[in-house]
Design a protein around this motif. Structure first.
Motif, short mmCIF file in Angstrom:
data_model
loop_
_atom_site.label_atom_id
_atom_site.label_comp_id
_atom_site.label_asym_id
_atom_site.label_seq_id
_atom_site.Cartn_x
_atom_site.Cartn_y
_atom_site.Cartn_z
N LEU A 129 -15.75 -84.06 -68.48
CA LEU A 129 -14.17 -83.83 -68.76
C LEU A 129 -14.17 -82.68 -69.47
O LEU A 129 -13.31 -81.63 -69.33
CB LEU A 129 -13.83 -84.88 -69.66
CG LEU A 129 -13.26 -86.08 -68.76
CD1 LEU A 129 -12.73 -87.23 -69.74
CD2 LEU A 129 -12.32 -85.88 -67.81
N HIS A 130 -15.22 -82.49 -70.63
CA HIS A 130 -15.32 -80.99 -71.28
C HIS A 130 -15.55 -80.08 -70.50
O HIS A 130 -14.74 -78.95 -70.74
CB HIS A 130 -16.52 -81.56 -72.30
CG HIS A 130 -16.36 -80.22 -73.25
ND1 HIS A 130 -17.14 -79.03 -73.17
CD2 HIS A 130 -15.93 -80.23 -74.51
CE1 HIS A 130 -16.95 -78.28 -74.25
NE2 HIS A 130 -16.21 -78.92 -75.08
N PHE A 131 -16.27 -80.25 -69.52
CA PHE A 131 -16.78 -78.84 -68.62
C PHE A 131 -15.45 -78.59 -67.55
O PHE A 131 -15.02 -77.35 -67.64
CB PHE A 131 -17.72 -79.20 -67.71
CG PHE A 131 -18.11 -78.23 -66.56
CD1 PHE A 131 -18.60 -77.08 -67.06
CD2 PHE A 131 -17.86 -78.46 -65.17
CE1 PHE A 131 -18.95 -75.85 -66.11
CE2 PHE A 131 -18.04 -77.54 -64.33
CZ PHE A 131 -18.69 -76.28 -64.75
N LEU A 132 -14.67 -79.71 -67.43
CA LEU A 132 -13.36 -79.34 -66.50
C LEU A 132 -12.53 -78.95 -67.37
O LEU A 132 -11.62 -77.83 -66.76
CB LEU A 132 -13.01 -80.71 -66.02
CG LEU A 132 -13.46 -81.30 -64.79
CD1 LEU A 132 -13.12 -82.70 -64.56
CD2 LEU A 132 -13.54 -80.29 -63.47
N ASP A 134 -12.87 -76.95 -69.83
CA ASP A 134 -13.36 -75.41 -70.05
C ASP A 134 -13.00 -74.49 -68.94
O ASP A 134 -12.50 -73.42 -68.89
CB ASP A 134 -15.04 -75.54 -70.46
CG ASP A 134 -15.25 -75.73 -71.80
OD1 ASP A 134 -14.33 -75.87 -72.60
OD2 ASP A 134 -16.52 -75.90 -72.00
N MET A 135 -13.29 -75.29 -67.73
CA MET A 135 -13.05 -74.63 -66.43
C MET A 135 -11.42 -74.07 -66.22
O MET A 135 -11.11 -73.01 -65.64
CB MET A 135 -13.61 -75.39 -65.18
CG MET A 135 -14.90 -75.49 -65.10
SD MET A 135 -15.86 -74.04 -64.69
CE MET A 135 -15.33 -73.64 -63.07
N ILE A 136 -10.58 -75.31 -66.72
CA ILE A 136 -9.18 -75.05 -66.36
C ILE A 136 -8.56 -74.04 -67.46
O ILE A 136 -7.87 -73.00 -67.21
CB ILE A 136 -8.56 -76.41 -66.52
CG1 ILE A 136 -9.19 -77.15 -65.39
CG2 ILE A 136 -7.04 -76.11 -66.64
CD1 ILE A 136 -8.48 -78.62 -65.43
N PHE A 137 -9.04 -74.14 -68.60
CA PHE A 137 -8.15 -73.51 -69.88
C PHE A 137 -9.22 -72.22 -70.48
O PHE A 137 -8.57 -71.34 -70.66
CB PHE A 137 -7.80 -74.42 -71.08
CG PHE A 137 -7.02 -75.52 -70.57
CD1 PHE A 137 -5.87 -75.33 -70.30
CD2 PHE A 137 -7.49 -76.78 -70.52
CE1 PHE A 137 -4.86 -76.22 -69.99
CE2 PHE A 137 -6.55 -77.75 -70.26
CZ PHE A 137 -5.29 -77.62 -69.58
N ILE A 139 -11.89 -70.61 -69.59
CA ILE A 139 -12.66 -69.52 -68.55
C ILE A 139 -11.11 -68.49 -68.02
O ILE A 139 -11.18 -67.51 -68.27
CB ILE A 139 -13.15 -70.08 -67.28
CG1 ILE A 139 -14.49 -70.54 -68.00
CG2 ILE A 139 -13.33 -68.77 -66.13
CD1 ILE A 139 -15.26 -71.22 -66.82
N PRO A 140 -10.17 -69.13 -67.66
CA PRO A 140 -8.95 -68.17 -67.35
C PRO A 140 -8.36 -67.43 -68.48
O PRO A 140 -7.98 -66.24 -68.55
CB PRO A 140 -7.74 -69.23 -66.95
CG PRO A 140 -8.54 -70.37 -66.20
CD PRO A 140 -9.93 -70.52 -67.17
N ASN A 141 -8.50 -68.20 -69.66
CA ASN A 141 -8.15 -67.50 -70.94
C ASN A 141 -9.05 -66.19 -71.36
O ASN A 141 -8.63 -65.19 -71.61
CB ASN A 141 -8.09 -68.29 -72.07
CG ASN A 141 -6.68 -69.08 -72.25
OD1 ASN A 141 -5.78 -68.87 -71.66
ND2 ASN A 141 -6.75 -70.39 -72.85
N MET A 142 -10.22 -66.47 -71.19
CA MET A 142 -11.37 -65.45 -71.30
C MET A 142 -11.11 -64.21 -70.12
O MET A 142 -11.16 -62.98 -70.54
CB MET A 142 -12.72 -65.83 -70.94
CG MET A 142 -13.03 -66.74 -72.06
SD MET A 142 -13.15 -66.27 -73.84
CE MET A 142 -14.38 -64.82 -73.44
N ILE A 143 -10.80 -64.55 -68.96
CA ILE A 143 -10.58 -63.76 -68.14
C ILE A 143 -9.23 -62.60 -68.41
O ILE A 143 -9.38 -61.72 -68.40
CB ILE A 143 -10.40 -64.19 -66.55
CG1 ILE A 143 -11.39 -64.75 -66.15
CG2 ILE A 143 -9.60 -63.10 -65.62
CD1 ILE A 143 -11.46 -65.54 -64.76
N VAL A 144 -8.10 -63.37 -68.94
CA VAL A 144 -7.00 -62.68 -69.53
C VAL A 144 -7.24 -61.88 -70.70
O VAL A 144 -6.75 -60.80 -70.50
CB VAL A 144 -6.09 -63.75 -69.49
CG1 VAL A 144 -4.60 -63.22 -70.44
CG2 VAL A 144 -5.46 -64.38 -68.43
#
Length: 164
Positions: A129-132, A134-137, A139-144
């Protein structure tokens, strides 16, 4: 009037009831010596033992003579108990202690393994769940944020170049 042979057979059958009472007594001793909480509730378990003993005596007398209680029934019950207690009680007690030790060890180990499996399963689920998340919130924030930073740096460099 019953013949003597029939009374003798009733007597010997009642001896078996005394042996059963002896076995109940050994079971009670094994349980009481191996479980600490029974020592604290000794009154309740003593009463339970005597209730079971009384039921055993009544069943024995009922099966033999349909509740025609005679003096020799008590004598035979006592003789059966003493015979059992002085002959094979030590062996039965040792066997019961070993069986109880094996059963408690088996239950403890099974419980320990089930708890460890559930604990590992819990950590697998939590880390998944922690990985999910991270993937959902994350990584996209990092990209933005990276895109914003790149845009700022490029805009800043362009402004600097225009001034020079």
């Amino acid at each position: 009037m019953t013949p003597f042979t029939q009374d003798a057979s009733y007597f010997f059958a009642t001896i078996y009831g005394g042996i059963v009472v002896g076995v109940l007594f050994d079971i009670y001793r094994v349980i009481k010596s191996n479980f600490k909480f029974i020592k604290y509730c000794s009154l309740v378990f003593d009463a339970l033992f005597w209730i079971l003993t009384t039921i055993t005596v009544f069943i024995t007398v009922n099966a033999i003579e349909s509740f025609e209680l005679r003096y020799y029934h008590f004598l035979a019950l006592f003789i059966g108990f003493i015979l059992y207690y002085n002959t094979i009680s030590k062996f039965v007690l040792a066997i019961m202690n070993k069986v109880l030790y094996i059963l408690t060890a088996l239950i403890k180990n099974t419980t320990k393994y089930i708890v460890s499996i559930l604990k590992n399963l819990y950590y697998v689920m939590i880390y998944t769940l922690h990985f999910l998340f991270d993937m959902i919130f994350y990584i996209p924030n990092m990209i933005v944020l990276i895109n914003r930073g790149v845009k700022r740096k490029t805009l800043g460099k362009i402004k600097i170049r225009k001034k020079v």
